[in-house]
Every structure is written in structure tokens, then in C-alpha cells.
Design an enzyme around this catalytic site. Structure first.
Site, mmCIF file in Angstrom:
data_model
loop_
_atom_site.group_PDB
_atom_site.id
_atom_site.type_symbol
_atom_site.label_atom_id
_atom_site.label_comp_id
_atom_site.label_asym_id
_atom_site.label_seq_id
_atom_site.Cartn_x
_atom_site.Cartn_y
_atom_site.Cartn_z
ATOM 1 N N SER A 1 2.581 105.572 -28.232
ATOM 2 C CA SER A 1 2.458 106.262 -29.521
ATOM 3 C C SER A 1 1.414 105.671 -30.465
ATOM 4 O O SER A 1 1.136 106.271 -31.499
ATOM 5 C CB SER A 1 3.813 106.293 -30.230
ATOM 6 O OG SER A 1 4.604 107.296 -29.646
ATOM 7 N N LYS B 1 -1.270 107.990 -31.392
ATOM 8 C CA LYS B 1 -1.089 109.047 -32.408
ATOM 9 C C LYS B 1 -1.956 108.804 -33.644
ATOM 10 O O LYS B 1 -2.303 109.744 -34.354
ATOM 11 C CB LYS B 1 0.397 109.161 -32.786
ATOM 12 C CG LYS B 1 1.226 109.707 -31.616
ATOM 13 C CD LYS B 1 2.726 109.687 -31.861
ATOM 14 C CE LYS B 1 3.445 110.184 -30.600
ATOM 15 N NZ LYS B 1 4.887 109.989 -30.617
ATOM 16 N N TYR C 1 -1.060 115.589 -24.600
ATOM 17 C CA TYR C 1 -0.176 114.586 -25.218
ATOM 18 C C TYR C 1 0.237 113.509 -24.210
ATOM 19 O O TYR C 1 0.178 112.308 -24.502
ATOM 20 C CB TYR C 1 1.047 115.293 -25.821
ATOM 21 C CG TYR C 1 2.067 114.324 -26.364
ATOM 22 C CD1 TYR C 1 1.859 113.690 -27.582
ATOM 23 C CD2 TYR C 1 3.215 114.028 -25.648
ATOM 24 C CE1 TYR C 1 2.779 112.774 -28.079
ATOM 25 C CE2 TYR C 1 4.149 113.116 -26.140
ATOM 26 C CZ TYR C 1 3.923 112.502 -27.348
ATOM 27 O OH TYR C 1 4.830 111.592 -27.828
#
Ligand code: GLU
Length: 309
Positions: free
Chosen positions: A66, A69, A193
Site C-alpha cells: 500500500s 498508493k 491495482y
């Protein structure tokens, strides 16, 4: 701070962390993460005037998960500017990072870009109706340019496992689509993603890549204006308030730097006007943040005084 002092500080942090190696629980939702040796710790600091200090396993690649991100958020804001904030909020969520209930209650507008639903919207903005392979290449190329290192790569095994087990992310994707808040086909958004989560980087590469966030969006070493000063301030604000899942308040309290963590055990922290700092240790606390990584940043800030507060 002179180079010798910086070297001594990161060495001291790495030494202090030895007593804690192996603490926490390694992410085990996919085999490639579950088999990582938990007794590893790395730290890298890259300062705005170009000094680099690395200790422990700071040159060992890990799955940034993550932390990616932050970088896709930069790409999406550069593309959509204020319009992005019609599709995703900027408040801490107070719910699990992959909560579906909250998305239902809030009519398909995710709370912030760092929970999974928000990150899917951001990835959709980066994809912009194009081919997933191109968006994946754009994201990886962006990280390679920022890190000034062609060795930054995507781990195909991690990407494939994310996809094979990503039912909840798929659910979030279709849910967002039902609210008309994803514009590309859901499988395309998921593919991008899962691949961005599977980026493999070292602490040295990650700190180097995040340096523009410490210097008004201008990379002080290669002079690339990555994003505007105003957007940089806002991204840092979101990192401070939302960067550590449900323990973002705790991280702000203990460390006092904007940061973003990932379940691979990495954390990127920004000391504005001073440096970017990356730490990595695979064992996670209950909230999903690197346990030893947080301790290390706390120690680093105590030794340098580089908190924003
Ligand atoms: N690939 C993970 C997921 O989306 C990322 C988790 C994380 O680092 O927060 O579920």
C-alpha cells in the site's frame, strides 16, 4: 546534519532494533508474503541536499504494497486535480482498510485515497480508460524515474496471488462501479491495482523515490517538478491523517511525520524540508503497520528531532 552524524544515527537505530527483530505478525494472506523472514530490518534516509544513509537490510527488496498508493495518488492528482475530490474523500476512515459497509453508507465515495476503495478510484483515474498494461508500465516507470534506479520491478508471483485471492477488492470494485465511481472495466482496474501493490523496492529506492514530497514536489536531486507545492502539502496532510490504516493517530502521536505503510512491512515517512525516510521490517502490529518499523521511526525522530510538531 553532517554525514557522519546521519550514518551514526541510522546505525544506532538499526542496532536498537535488533532486540525487537521478529516481533509482530507477517502478512499471510498470500504465500509470497507469508514466507518472508520476519527477522529483517532496514532503514534508508535520503536528505534534500543529497546525503544518503542506509543500515541493516536497507538494500533488500520487499513488497511495497500500500505504500504504492502515495505514488498513484500523485499521478491521479496531476491528472484530475480538484475533480479527484468529487470521487474520493480525505478523512480518516475509522473502519477497516477494506470495509464494504462504509462504502455502502457513504454512497460509493470512499473516505480517503489510502483505504482500498479509495485506492481503486485513484487507480481508475490513473488508468483513464486506457490499457492496464500501459498504466502498469507508467506506474513502474514513474517509480524507476523517481528512485533513479531501473532495478525497481513488479513481482509477478505477488501480483498473481493478489489477483487469485482478491475477492474483497473485487467486491469493492464492483460496488464502486455500481455507484458509477469506477469508469474503466473493474477487471482492468483490479489488474493495475494488484500490480502496483506488487512493486518490489528497497528502503534506499523508496526513500529516494519519496524525496520530492519533502521538497514542495520538486525532486531536489534530479530537479524534476513531480507535482505542485500545494498538492505536495495536501498529500503530506493525507499521509499524516490516513497513512497508517486505523492507527494513523497513534503514528502521528508517536512519530509525528507524514507516512504511508504497507502490509509488506514498509513505511515511507517524510520529514518536510529535510529528508525522506524508508524503513522495513515484515512483522505487523494489529492495525497492519510494521511493528519494528514504527519503533524505528520513533527512535529516529527522537535522535534527530525531525518531527513536524
Ligand atoms: N494488496 C493488499 C490489498 O489490497 C494491500 C494491502 C496493504 O498493504 O494495505 O489488500
Amino acid at each position: 546534519m553532517p554525514q557522519e552524524d546521519l550514518d551514526a544515527i541510522v546505525a544506532e537505530v538499526a542496532r536498537d532494533m535488533r532486540a525487537h527483530l521478529g516481533e509482530g505478525k507477517v502478512a499471510d494472506y498470500i504465500p509470497a508474503l507469508a514466507r518472508v523472514d520476519p527477522r529483517q530490518f532496514g532503514i534508508a534516509v535520503v536528505t534534500c541536499d543529497g546525503r544518503v544513509a542506509v543500515a541493516g537490510d536497507g538494500d533488500t527488496p520487499f513488497s511495497i504494497q500500500s505504500v504504492s498508493k502515495v505514488f498513484t495518488l500523485v499521478l491521479a492528482i496531476n491528472r484530475l486535480d480538484e475533480a479527484l475530490w468529487k470521487r474520493v474523500g480525505r478523512e480518516p476512515s475509522g473502519s477497516r482498510f477494506n470495509s464494504i459497509v462504509q462504502l455502502e453508507q457513504e454512497l460509493g465515495i470512499p473516505r480517503n485515497p489510502f483505504i482500498n476503495a479509495g485506492a481503486l478510484v485513484v487507480t481508475d483515474a490513473v488508468l483513464a480508460g486506457g490499457a492496464p498494461s500501459e498504466a502498469i508500465a507508467d506506474i513502474a516507470g514513474f517509480l524507476r524515474r523517481l528512485a533513479m534506479d531501473e532495478a525497481v520491478s513488479i513481482d509477478p508471483e505477488v501480483a498473481a496471488s493478489e489477483e487469485a485471492t482478491g475477492y474483497r477488492n473485487a467486491s469493492l470494485g464492483y460496488f464502486l462501479r455500481a455507484f458509477d465511481n469506477l469508469h474503466s472495466p473493474v477487471p482492468d482496474v483490479l489488474e493495475v491495482y494488484f500490480n502496483q501493490c506488487a512493486l518490489r523496492m528497497t528502503c534506499r529506492q523508496l526513500a529516494r523515490a519519496g524525496l520530492f514530497l519533502a521538497q514542495d514536489g520538486l525532486d531536489p536531486l534530479n530537479h524534476m517538478q513531480v507535482t505542485s507545492p500545494e498538492r505536495t502539502r495536501r498529500i503530506n496532510a493525507i499521509m499524516m491523517t490516513c497513512g497508517h490504516y486505523d492507527a494513523s493517530g497513534e503514528f502521528a502521536y508517536r512519530v509525528g511525520l507524514p507516512g504511508k505503510s504497507g502490509v509488506g512491512g514498509g513505511i515511507l515517512a517524510i520529514a518536510p524540508r529535510r529528508a525522506a525516510i524508508a524503513v522495513w521490517s515484515p512483522g505487523l502490529c494489529e492495525a497492519g503497520n510494521s511493528l519494528v518499523g514504527q519503533l524505528a521511526l520513533q527512535r529516529f525522530v527522537a535522535l534527530t528531532g525531525w518531527s513536524v510538531f
